[in-house]
Design an enzyme around this catalytic site. Sequence first.
Site, PDB file in Angstrom:
ATOM      1  CG  ASP A  99      -2.180   0.655   1.119  1.00  0.00           C
ATOM      2  OD1 ASP A  99      -2.185   1.770   0.574  1.00  0.00           O
ATOM      3  OD2 ASP A  99      -3.195   0.099   1.562  1.00  0.00           O
ATOM      4  CG  ASP A 201      -4.333   5.989   0.740  1.00  0.00           C
ATOM      5  OD1 ASP A 201      -5.245   5.183   0.969  1.00  0.00           O
ATOM      6  OD2 ASP A 201      -4.234   7.093   1.310  1.00  0.00           O
ATOM      7  CD  GLU A 264      -8.677   4.501  -1.432  1.00  0.00           C
ATOM      8  OE1 GLU A 264      -9.468   4.184  -0.536  1.00  0.00           O
ATOM      9  OE2 GLU A 264      -7.841   5.418  -1.294  1.00  0.00           O
ATOM     10  CG  HIS A 325      -8.755  -0.552   4.983  1.00  0.00           C
ATOM     11  ND1 HIS A 325      -8.604  -0.629   3.604  1.00  0.00           N
ATOM     12  CD2 HIS A 325      -8.234   0.643   5.339  1.00  0.00           C
ATOM     13  CE1 HIS A 325      -8.013   0.466   3.171  1.00  0.00           C
ATOM     14  NE2 HIS A 325      -7.767   1.247   4.207  1.00  0.00           N
ATOM     15  CG  ASP A 326     -11.145   2.889   3.894  1.00  0.00           C
ATOM     16  OD1 ASP A 326     -10.598   2.938   5.015  1.00  0.00           O
ATOM     17  OD2 ASP A 326     -10.563   3.170   2.830  1.00  0.00           O
TER      18      ASP A 326
END
Length: 530
Positions: A99, A201, A264, A325-326
């Site tokens: 990431d 990200d 993302e 994870h969000d």
Amino acid sequence: MPDQTWWKRGIVYQIYPRSFQDTNEDGIGDLEGIRRRLDYLAWLGVEAIWISPFYPSPMADFGYDVCDYRGVDPMFGTMEDFERLVEDAHARDLKVILDFVPNHTSEEHPWFQRSRQSRDNDKRDWYIWRDAAPDGGPPNNWISNFGGSAWQWDEATGQYYYHAFLKEQPDLNWRNPEVREAMYDAMRFWLDRGVDGFRVDVIWHLIKDERFRDNPPNPSFQPGQAEINRFLQVYSADQPEVHEVIAEMRSVLQEYPERVLIGEIYLPLERLVAYYGADLKGAHLPFNFQLLQASWRAEEIARLIVEYEDKLPYGGWPNWVLGNHDQKRIATRVGLEQARLAGMLLLTLRGTPTMYYGEEIGLGNVQIPPEAVQDPWEKNEPGLGLGRDPARTPMQWEPTDNAGFTGGKPWLPLAMDHRECNVACLREDEHSILALYHQLIHFRQSHAALRVGSFELGGTEGNVLAYERRHGDERFRIALNFSQENRSSALPRGTKARIVLSTALDRTGEELDGSVALRPNEGILVTLGE
Ligand code: TEU
Ligand code: CA
């Protein structure tokens, strides 16, 4: 077998390292924990793991606030642990995706520490500093994703700095070529250590409007929504120049063979597909989050699949996501029965699937008592249900205390049902959701039609989504019953048809003639022809 690169052919599995496996009893997962679970991941049959950030960080946003792009936070282990992890993953043919968090650093990053010292230091322009508005307020109306103004007043030099997320996460100035070079070098640092790619990200945030114009109000904003929705993000993200930056990042990856760039991006479809880049020189896989927001009905899902296929640039490779994870976990969003159907959907659509750890055991959101809340977003905007902790709870491995995740006190509570819902128990149960995932993954991996074949929509009658995947002589029909009623789905006439898998795992081998009967919530994978 068609010649396909690994990130088209295989499945990506996201690991939130804090929550996967702890090995030193501090209640927080670590790199060594991931290494010890590689055999499980190889058994499951995924192609790659994507690990959420483990770089040195004060953890204001649990690692998405990086203070050294070339290290490992001691909480997660050491550089040797990382090297061992990559080596052991590669030995099992598992790729490792990191990431990468280039939009902002931690406020504790030495660059920012220096930047905030004076108005004329050599790192000042690496961040985004602006004078106050005439009334002393922030320079414009931009809102932080986590609530409140995106501008933080800094007394020392009498200016505001910009942060799209927490005030502890100042945004870098990607218009500055020195910033770009420093970040590309950080990417090379990991590529040189054998990393197979990056999930970048908030890639669509990197460039902001040069004039920092106010965002227009959002006419459909409703009280009770996150504050970020007050305005349309017209000027604060998704600027045309971002595509140049992404093309540069991509060319850094091209210095190495077969690396993948995943972006993302939370944008409407029309804007999203631009992130493949001109001549496909952008992200290999701009994350397609449509299934996260979709209302869970056959027609709606069919519509978004068709629109996506339609808008994909020529040669652009699709991808699908059910959770991360969000986001609220799929098992909680659609229920456990439909979560099986969702798994069959994810693993039979055309394009690279990304799984989020725990989906394969049907892990749902876990309610977090107020005193255990960790997520800064929940703390900033309490009571709106924005906190992401419920989807970040520990992986459940065994029917023991703390489910084999830790010998200490887990950083977030485990699900109540962890004594039944865990890898060891579900591996024993031949009808479990884990068994379904395992079979689907292995079947997909051994059949080119599912991996790389064509997609053709069948229909959506009666809330049953039907489609076909074909490659060469292989032909599969998938029928997914989104309803809670018995249904029947038509099959092509005069063609032999046999069930490969039911989501209930109890009909394999059943011969069909003209149609397939579906129980409530049932999905069926059928082989057609020979
Ligand atoms: O998320 C970006 C992002 O847009 C989300 O925070 C989103 O606004 C929210 O979850 C609603 O869907 C990335 C990371 O995935 C997230 O964990 C970080 O907190 C954030 O960036 C900042 O780095
Ligand atoms: Ca640990």
